[in-house]
Design an enzyme around this catalytic site. Sequence first.
Site, PDB file in Angstrom:
ATOM      1  N   GLU A 140       0.879  -0.789  -0.015  1.00  0.00           N
ATOM      2  CA  GLU A 140       0.258  -0.217   0.596  1.00  0.00           C
ATOM      3  C   GLU A 140       0.165   1.407   0.020  1.00  0.00           C
ATOM      4  O   GLU A 140       2.107   1.377   1.218  1.00  0.00           O
ATOM      5  CB  GLU A 140      -1.060  -0.095   1.781  1.00  0.00           C
ATOM      6  CG  GLU A 140      -2.051   0.886   0.954  1.00  0.00           C
ATOM      7  CD  GLU A 140      -2.588   1.323   2.465  1.00  0.00           C
ATOM      8  OE1 GLU A 140      -4.055   1.076   2.178  1.00  0.00           O
ATOM      9  OE2 GLU A 140      -2.247   0.500   3.448  1.00  0.00           O
ATOM     10  N   GLY A 279       2.284  -0.284  11.334  1.00  0.00           N
ATOM     11  CA  GLY A 279       1.284  -0.980  12.413  1.00  0.00           C
ATOM     12  C   GLY A 279       0.715  -2.801  11.475  1.00  0.00           C
ATOM     13  O   GLY A 279       1.394  -3.013  12.614  1.00  0.00           O
ATOM     14  N   GLU A 314      -7.724  -4.378  11.662  1.00  0.00           N
ATOM     15  CA  GLU A 314      -7.595  -4.819  10.125  1.00  0.00           C
ATOM     16  C   GLU A 314      -8.871  -5.928   9.493  1.00  0.00           C
ATOM     17  O   GLU A 314      -8.499  -6.297   8.087  1.00  0.00           O
ATOM     18  CB  GLU A 314      -6.418  -6.011  10.108  1.00  0.00           C
ATOM     19  CG  GLU A 314      -4.923  -4.718  10.358  1.00  0.00           C
ATOM     20  CD  GLU A 314      -4.780  -3.973   9.434  1.00  0.00           C
ATOM     21  OE1 GLU A 314      -5.094  -3.621   8.946  1.00  0.00           O
ATOM     22  OE2 GLU A 314      -4.312  -2.422  10.472  1.00  0.00           O
ATOM     23  N   HIS A 317     -11.219  -3.771   8.166  1.00  0.00           N
ATOM     24  CA  HIS A 317     -10.787  -3.859   6.266  1.00  0.00           C
ATOM     25  C   HIS A 317     -11.403  -5.012   5.398  1.00  0.00           C
ATOM     26  O   HIS A 317     -11.479  -4.733   4.346  1.00  0.00           O
ATOM     27  CB  HIS A 317      -9.346  -3.852   6.250  1.00  0.00           C
ATOM     28  CG  HIS A 317      -9.143  -2.300   6.973  1.00  0.00           C
ATOM     29  ND1 HIS A 317      -9.454  -0.700   6.074  1.00  0.00           N
ATOM     30  CD2 HIS A 317      -7.722  -2.093   7.566  1.00  0.00           C
ATOM     31  CE1 HIS A 317      -8.945   0.382   6.416  1.00  0.00           C
ATOM     32  NE2 HIS A 317      -7.608  -0.013   7.122  1.00  0.00           N
ATOM     33  N   GLU A 336     -10.217   3.340   5.573  1.00  0.00           N
ATOM     34  CA  GLU A 336      -8.969   3.634   6.922  1.00  0.00           C
ATOM     35  C   GLU A 336      -9.563   4.893   8.588  1.00  0.00           C
ATOM     36  O   GLU A 336     -10.045   4.256   9.012  1.00  0.00           O
ATOM     37  CB  GLU A 336      -8.356   4.924   6.433  1.00  0.00           C
ATOM     38  CG  GLU A 336      -7.420   4.555   5.838  1.00  0.00           C
ATOM     39  CD  GLU A 336      -6.556   2.693   6.053  1.00  0.00           C
ATOM     40  OE1 GLU A 336      -6.705   2.503   7.680  1.00  0.00           O
ATOM     41  OE2 GLU A 336      -6.005   1.438   5.815  1.00  0.00           O
TER      42      GLU A 336
END
Length: 862
Positions: A140, A279, A314, A317, A336
Amino acid sequence: MPGENLSRDEAQKRAELLTVDGYEVALDLRSAVGGPEGDDGDGGPLTFRSLTTIRFRSARAGASTFADLVAPGVDAVTLNGNALDPAVVFDGTRVALDGLLEGENVLVVDARCAYSRTGEGMHRFVDPEDGEVYLYTQYEPADARRVFANFEQPDLKAPYRFQVTAPAGWRVWSNGAEESREGGVWTFAETKPISTYITAVVAGPYHYVSDHYSRTFADGTTLDIPLGAMCRKGLAKHFDADDVFLVTKQGLDFFHDNFDFPYPFGKYDQAFVPEYNLGAMENPGMVTFREEYVYRGKVTSAAYERRANVILHEMAHMWFGDLVTMEWWDDLWLKESFADFMGSFSMVEATRFTNGWITFANNRKAWAYRADQLPSTHPITADIRDLEDAKLNFDGITYAKGASVLKQLVAYVGRDAFLEGARRYFKSHAYGNTRLGDLLSVLAETSGRDMTAWSRSWLQTAGVNTLTPVPVYDAGVLTELAVVQEAAASYPELRPHRVAVGLYRRTPEGELARYARAEVDVAGERTVVEALAGSERPDLILVNDDDLTYCKVRFDEGSLATLRDHLGEITDPLARALCWSALWGLTRDAVLPARDFVALVLAHAGRESDIGVVQMLHAWAQSALVNYAAPDWREEGGRALAEGALRELRAAGPGSQHQLAWARFFAAVASSEEDFRLLGGLLDGTARIDGLDVEQELRWTFLSPLASHGVANEAAIDAELARDDTASGKRHHVRCLASRPSEAVKAQAWAAVVESDKLSNALVEATIAGFEQSSQRELLAPYAKRYFEVIERIWAERSIQIGMHVVRGMFPGLQDSPATLAATDAWLGDHEDAAPALRRLVLEARDDLARALRGQECDRAA
């Protein structure tokens, strides 16, 4: 970075032309072991073979476009069966594709791609402890092109099939489930349609633990998800996979309870990998995390809460970002902001970390408030012109401000309407791409509210409002309470806020407790809180009690006086955290002198029960001393902080997490010979504090100030590495060596980071952290001028990630004088045509410096 950028306009044109039907990617990673360290033996980068077949359709016959590929070399390119000359069609970053057929096309690219030392692309790490090699990918926003040829933009989704040839004894993972392995060749199942930046490969002799999640739905169907978690072999003895799986299962339960869309990506592996830039990353079926979340020693519960939050962030997501993806990076917030909000939301409701909203208010929102006052602030829905813009917009606005605004949105439309909107959003756009309007339309449907005005105020404007209580009293009675709203002149938008206002008074037991509360819609410059008129005069008025909105909070004079003496007596931990956050905002805004904030910490932090707040206060107090205190008070303030930290360390319960936190803070602010003798004694065993286990990570914490103050020499630092000859130990060793107060040491550290690109991303960070020491301002002064001479070259030559590390980390902010501010302005004035992303980084650093100088003036006048 020349040639690597991709503009929004280019991406839009390519998306109009192409539809991608699928990728087949074959990687040969056998070169990762057995060869020279870091290069191919001839000075070039160490490479691996990448063979990619892309099947795609073109809307027009004869059209031209390009595929993305950043690689040292290409051996063959074939388009629709026709061999193309790589020397003609490949320029180092793009493969030119001319004469496309209308309808189906097939591109095959055989390339030599480079292993990475920067955490971008296929990162290669050699474990110093045992010599084992570990690989993982990180893409990313646009680094999949460093591993295989592709169309690198989020709205050209496609299914992927990966095949990986690996060294003997290795294991390999990807997004899809393993289908077969034979002779070192691993084949993986085809994925669902996903974007390039969330594809993933992890390979090496990782320690792997498995588990299983099962869910039976109301219709009787059962969803089975194989779970896996992995880390380097050297960390296996520290790996608490059981807790990782516990949080994972709790998160899967929560999201299945609320999203009504079964997890769509098959398995769920989680890899904790070395030298990670971020992270974590939400690769579907193959989530990656920085290995620092595998704790080598004792940590506080705040560290476990932080890890749980990241795991759940995560996981959110998988739906917000992977299943439904933004069309371009303008709408990065669509994944995000939601993941940041849902991470805290799910953590509070589904795990043992039920006080997560305190951390959110005290930590995440502090990041947002800082970012929203920088000159680079932007609306949550940003204007992202290209990939360099995108890289810098993974910031406090996109994450924490966006999450804060979503928290307010849930209050505005209602929890049920919000979650129903999410459910419709997933079902309508599964495996597709969206824009802001797609989400707002479903929320308008489910809530019955007009989302246009809300979006305009909160998503499409920048800046943070300030809310201040203005009380009027008569004979001990609050006759009127108004909330005054202000905005910065640069962003004058006044927004609608739903806020709670709390009234607090001291009780006979010595507590500061809330006795009245009212919610009100603040609109415009002045709003009267009619429900609180007639209340008994409070000792403290807290605007934005319960943290319902996103704003800066101010206090009236009486409330501020109460906080100075009684802040630690507030009974509600969230209210205490909000008061601390507001006081820190006053300090950063040069309203409260830094020495007053330090005094508040010394007076009240010892009573704070929430360990995450305690650790945040430690960081803020140190920042107040280093950045905002008048220079002639720093020595006195440093002594006060060290004495206070040692006092709290000795008073804390033996073996408690508060004891551990105060021990770390004491090391961070130690400044006297007596302090250093105690730290040295704790290291060599001649001193002892009851219950304090000086394990390896704490040893490095204690050694760090001894190194930076010249008490521990190179031999002592080397001896510590001999005790801890691991990857973590190596990073600590590099940082401590670079922190020594010597001209030769600083010159060596500067050269290692600025003049060479041999260090990995993790060691660049460690070297910069050692180089920049607040106790060494005079020693670092000669580098201020050199910084401005090299940053444009650094930005041009290095990857974006390393460029960001160097430009941010080496800025001469410790040379906090008007002269440095003038030098920064001169560079900006002379480099108006520099890369916008580079100028943004320098502008942000300039703003931090100007803010520090204003804070010092405020403190000097105290």
